[in-house]
Motif scaffolding. Structure first.
Motif, PDB file in Angstrom:
ATOM      1  N   GLU A   1     -26.276 -26.879 -57.067  1.00 34.70           N
ATOM      2  CA  GLU A   1     -27.018 -25.631 -56.878  1.00 34.70           C
ATOM      3  C   GLU A   1     -26.304 -24.444 -57.528  1.00 34.70           C
ATOM      4  O   GLU A   1     -26.476 -23.304 -57.105  1.00 34.70           O
ATOM      5  CB  GLU A   1     -27.199 -25.364 -55.377  1.00 34.70           C
TER       6      GLU A   1
ATOM      7  N   VAL B   1     -30.588 -23.339 -62.760  1.00 37.56           N
ATOM      8  CA  VAL B   1     -30.483 -24.183 -61.566  1.00 37.56           C
ATOM      9  C   VAL B   1     -31.865 -24.724 -61.187  1.00 37.56           C
ATOM     10  O   VAL B   1     -32.005 -25.897 -60.799  1.00 37.56           O
ATOM     11  CB  VAL B   1     -29.865 -23.395 -60.395  1.00 37.56           C
ATOM     12  N   SER B   2     -32.895 -23.909 -61.323  1.00 34.31           N
ATOM     13  CA  SER B   2     -34.262 -24.363 -61.036  1.00 34.31           C
ATOM     14  C   SER B   2     -34.680 -25.462 -62.001  1.00 34.31           C
ATOM     15  O   SER B   2     -35.357 -26.419 -61.615  1.00 34.31           O
ATOM     16  CB  SER B   2     -35.239 -23.187 -61.130  1.00 34.31           C
TER      17      SER B   2
ATOM     18  N   ARG C   1     -33.010 -28.671 -60.931  1.00 37.88           N
ATOM     19  CA  ARG C   1     -33.711 -29.225 -59.770  1.00 37.88           C
ATOM     20  C   ARG C   1     -35.021 -29.869 -60.199  1.00 37.88           C
ATOM     21  O   ARG C   1     -35.375 -30.960 -59.734  1.00 37.88           O
ATOM     22  CB  ARG C   1     -33.963 -28.105 -58.758  1.00 37.88           C
TER      23      ARG C   1
END
Length: 247
Positions: free
Chosen positions: A190, A218-219, A222
């Protein structure tokens, strides 16, 4: 045949995963496979002590350290398409970014027409297109309502493929060309560990290294369902766009 399936221990609390685990175990028996289930915490010692007896390894979830260890030990290793594709297939990466509303360059996935197989990689094909005067399939066109230029499709799919056939190849992805600097960003878990930009032959902290871009990286990690990734971003003069990743 002895195989092992590696997964994240976080899945143990999921009842649907328990059902899938039972189904896969039953299926492996029918196929004559002795399937061992290993979570990340169990896998390292098992691989190091039993690697000569493992016929294959399948990563249900991704762990870059364990994958690297398995490859070094010579164990045939497989991965799920959801984990594998975004880092190896540009079209899959862009599709995943669009599905998650993350900014990326405009792109066009050209259909593969069967009897015109991919004969060159995308980079050499793009050079051929440029030499042939084909600006695929994006060009800057002025929008009538505002005095700005935006990339837009300038060839239909059939027209574009016709140009490609004359050159002898069909790529899977054509990208919008951006003239701004290329950036690199490393994300693990994260956290994004910074955004770099190449200047005078060396990578230095980029002027685009801010909280917004770090959050975007980071998104993207993910969305790619990976634990770590090195992301390539391309600046268009404003917010950098996500243009690829590598594990």
């Amino acid at each position: 045949m002895d195989g092992a399936l590696v997964y994240s221990p976080l899945r143990n609390a999921d009842p649907l995963f328990r059902e899938e685990k039972a189904f896969l175990t039953a299926s492996s028996v029918v196929c004559g496979v002795e399937l061992k289930w290993l979570d990340f915490l169990e896998a390292e010692s098992y691989l190091e002590t039993r690697f000569k007896k493992i016929d294959f390894l399948y990563f249900y979830d991704e762990d870059l350290y364990l994958e690297d260890l398995a490859v070094r030990l010579g164990i045939p290793t497989f991965n799920t398409p959801d984990n594998y594709l975004p880092a190896h297939d540009l079209g899959a990466f862009y599709k995943r970014m669009k599905e998650n509303d993350l900014p990326c360059p405009a792109f066009y996935a050209s259909p593969n027409l069967g009897k015109y197989p991919l004969s060159r990689n995308f980079e050499s094909l793009s050079v051929s297109l440029k030499d042939a005067g084909v600006f695929y399939p994006f060009c800057l066109r002025k929008k009538e309502e505002v005095a700005v230029y935006k990339p837009s499709l300038c060839l239909t799919p059939n027209e574009f493929n016709g140009e490609l056939m004359e050159l002898g190849s069909t790529p899977f992805v054509a990208e919008e060309h951006l003239k701004g600097p290329s950036l690199l960003a490393l994300a693990i878990g994260e956290r994004c560990y910074g955004v770099l930009e190449k200047k005078d032959g060396a990578y230095v902290r980029s002027r685009y290294d801010d909280r917004f871009v770090r959050h975007m990286v980071v998104s993207a990690l993910r969305a790619s369902q990976r634990q770590a990734g090195l992301f390539l971003l391309q600046s268009d003069g404003r917010t950098p766009l996500l243009s690829g990743m590598s594990s």
